[in-house]
Structures are given as C-alpha cells and as structure tokens.
Scaffold this active site. Structure first.
Site, PDB file in Angstrom:
ATOM      1  N   GLY A  15       0.794  -1.233   0.000  1.00  0.00           N
ATOM      2  CA  GLY A  15       0.000   0.000   0.000  1.00  0.00           C
ATOM      3  C   GLY A  15       0.824   1.279   0.000  1.00  0.00           C
ATOM      4  N   LYS A  38       7.928   9.250  -7.834  1.00  0.00           N
ATOM      5  CA  LYS A  38       8.199   7.806  -7.774  1.00  0.00           C
ATOM      6  C   LYS A  38       9.487   7.657  -8.573  1.00  0.00           C
ATOM      7  CE  LYS A  38       7.450   3.296  -7.563  1.00  0.00           C
ATOM      8  NZ  LYS A  38       7.156   2.459  -6.404  1.00  0.00           N
ATOM      9  N   GLU A 116       7.546   8.132  -3.153  1.00  0.00           N
ATOM     10  CA  GLU A 116       7.266   6.715  -2.880  1.00  0.00           C
ATOM     11  C   GLU A 116       8.522   5.895  -3.151  1.00  0.00           C
ATOM     12  OE1 GLU A 116       4.135   4.707  -5.168  1.00  0.00           O
ATOM     13  OE2 GLU A 116       4.886   2.781  -4.426  1.00  0.00           O
ATOM     14  N   GLY A 117       8.894   5.058  -2.193  1.00  0.00           N
ATOM     15  CA  GLY A 117      10.054   4.182  -2.359  1.00  0.00           C
ATOM     16  C   GLY A 117       9.767   3.074  -3.362  1.00  0.00           C
ATOM     17  N   GLY A 119       9.726  -0.999  -3.638  1.00  0.00           N
ATOM     18  CA  GLY A 119       9.790  -2.243  -2.857  1.00  0.00           C
ATOM     19  C   GLY A 119      10.135  -1.935  -1.404  1.00  0.00           C
ATOM     20  N   ASN A 176      -1.617  -0.480   7.084  1.00  0.00           N
ATOM     21  CA  ASN A 176      -2.640  -0.529   6.041  1.00  0.00           C
ATOM     22  C   ASN A 176      -3.423  -1.836   6.114  1.00  0.00           C
ATOM     23  OD1 ASN A 176      -4.044   0.362   3.764  1.00  0.00           O
ATOM     24  ND2 ASN A 176      -2.536  -0.497   2.338  1.00  0.00           N
TER      25      ASN A 176
END
Ligand SMILES: Nc1ncnc2c1ncn2[C@@H]1O[C@H](COP(=O)(O)OP(=O)(O)O)[C@@H](O)[C@H]1O
Ligand SMILES: [Mg+2]
Length: 234
Positions: A15, A38, A116-117, A119, A176
C-alpha cells in the site's frame, strides 16, 4: 515544517502508493504546495509509445500534479521485476543522475515532496546503491507503510531495524488494510518504539490500477496524524 517524506514499505504490494497518495492529498488539503515522486518504477505499461507507471499516474492524479512524467517518474521499466533485474533484461542502464536532477527540480517547485520508495529498503537500485541509500541521500522524513497480515510483524521490525542501523530518520508507521486487530497495532508499536501515525482499513473504490481513490483522502485527513507528519522533527 519537514521538506517532505519518503514512504518506504515493509514489502511490495503493501500500500505504499495508496498511502503516499493519500498523505500527499491530505497534506495538500492543509494549503501546502505538494509535489509527488516515484523515482524508479517497473511494470510500466506502454501507452501511445510512452511507458506509463500506474504508481506515478495515481500519485499525480490524487494530488492534481501538473509536473511532467519525466520529473515525477524519471526512470521506468516495462518488465515487472526488481529495478536492477529490469535494467539487465532491457539492456538499459539505470542512470541515477536523472533521479537526483528531478528531485532537485521538484524540491524547487514545491514546498513539500512525497516520494514513494521502491519495494523495500534493501532493494538494489544500481550496481552500488540500495533504496536505503536513496532514502538517506534524499534526507526526507521516512514513513513505513506495512500491511496487516501474517508475517508483517517480522517484516516491519526488520525494516525498522534496517532504517535505524543506516541512520534513516523514521517518523513512524502507517498500518494498512487493518480492520480490527488492536493486538497487532500494540505489538508493532511496542517492538518498533515508533509512533503509529494511523491505521487504514480496506476501503472500497480504492484502486491503483483503476486510478480511483474513493473516500481515502477524507479518511486520512481525519484519522492519520497529518500535523505530526508535516511538523519538523521526530
Ligand atoms: N487501504 C486499501 N483499501 C483498498 N485497497 C487497497 C488499500 N491499500 C492498497 N490497496 C490496493 O492493494 C494493492 C497494493 O497497493 P499499492 O499501494 O499498489 O502497494 P505498493 O505501492 O506497496 O506496491 C493495489 O491494488 C491497491 O489498489
Ligand atoms: Mg507502489
């Protein structure tokens, strides 16, 4: 105020995109100029001769970003593999300069960046660096997203341990897909010694693939510690 957050996950599919997007939109709702990023995506789809990542599209849409795809998601691969494996399969070298340049430009354009990282923290992103090194270098406050499921306590605590040992400044954890399991939350809180910034249930009409968010931004505004995330310091 923090200059942004880096959303890491205890795994893939937990998530990160949903949480990063909802955080970005909830922070924007406070009147802050928020950008999204991203840095590297894999599993991108070819549309009109261009590779488009579902994660980048979701992040852009939920926050209403007008930034070009090349800034939001400078590196994208078609194979749905780990970045270094996707690079090997396509014969395209990962050029992280593109990431640092886009990161700088987005920082100049926005007051707060949500990244957002890829993995988890130990995912290699080129011959020398891991996602953890990228998180360190960006020097944003980190937020761990974990998904409520069997095995998640172990994966989450491993992530916390890795972040600590690599001096990655972590604000707390968002849990999440949690419906009703107070014991799980207290276990994560106790052993991680990190604040739980919020818990998120499975929400209908939330889908990264379909680019729909249902009521998730409203949910985050009222149930996740947004002021604590924005405020400088851990
Ligand atoms: N709280 C939620 N409610 C409903 N669906 C969710 C929720 N969180 C994630 N999902 C769905 O689960 C899948 C994985 O989430 P995603 O954010 O893409 O994970 P990650 O970015 O960590 O790979 C996606 O299909 C997404 O739409
Ligand atoms: Mg994602």
């Amino acid at each position: 105020m923090e200059k942004g957050i880096f959303v890491i996950g205890n795994d893939t599919g937990v998530g990160k995109t949903v949480v990063a997007g909802a955080l970005a939109a909830a922070i924007k709702a406070q009147g802050i100029n928020v950008g999204v990023m991203k840095p590297i995506s894999t599993g991108a789809r070819e549309t009109g001769g261009k590779l488009v990542s579902a994660d980048a599209r979701y992040l852009k849409e939920i926050v209403g970003s007008k930034d070009d795809d090349d800034l939001v998601n400078p590196i994208r691969f078609k194979p749905a593999l780990a970045p270094t494996l996707a690079a090997r399969e396509t014969g395209i070298k990962i050029n992280l300069d593109k990431v640092w340049e886009a990161f700088k430009e987005l920082n100049d354009r926005h007051d707060f960046l949500v990244v957002e990282g890829i993995g988890g923290l130990m995912v290699p992103i080129d011959e020398h660096l891991l996602v953890a090194d990228m998180a360190r270098k960006m020097d944003l406050a980190n937020i761990i997203t974990c998904k409520h499921c069997l095995g998640a306590i172990n994966h989450t605590l491993l992530t916390v341990e890795c972040a600590k040992s690599r001096n990655i400044r972590t604000k707390g954890i968002v849990i999440n897909m949690l419906d009703n399991d107070k014991e799980f939350v207290s276990e994560i809180e106790k052993y991680s010694s990190l604040p739980i910034l919020g818990t998120v249930p499975f929400m209908k009409n939330v889908s990264v693939d379909n680019c729909t968010y249902g009521d998730i931004v409203e949910y985050f505004r009222h149930n996740v510690n947004i002021p604590g995330i924005i405020r400088r310091g851990i």
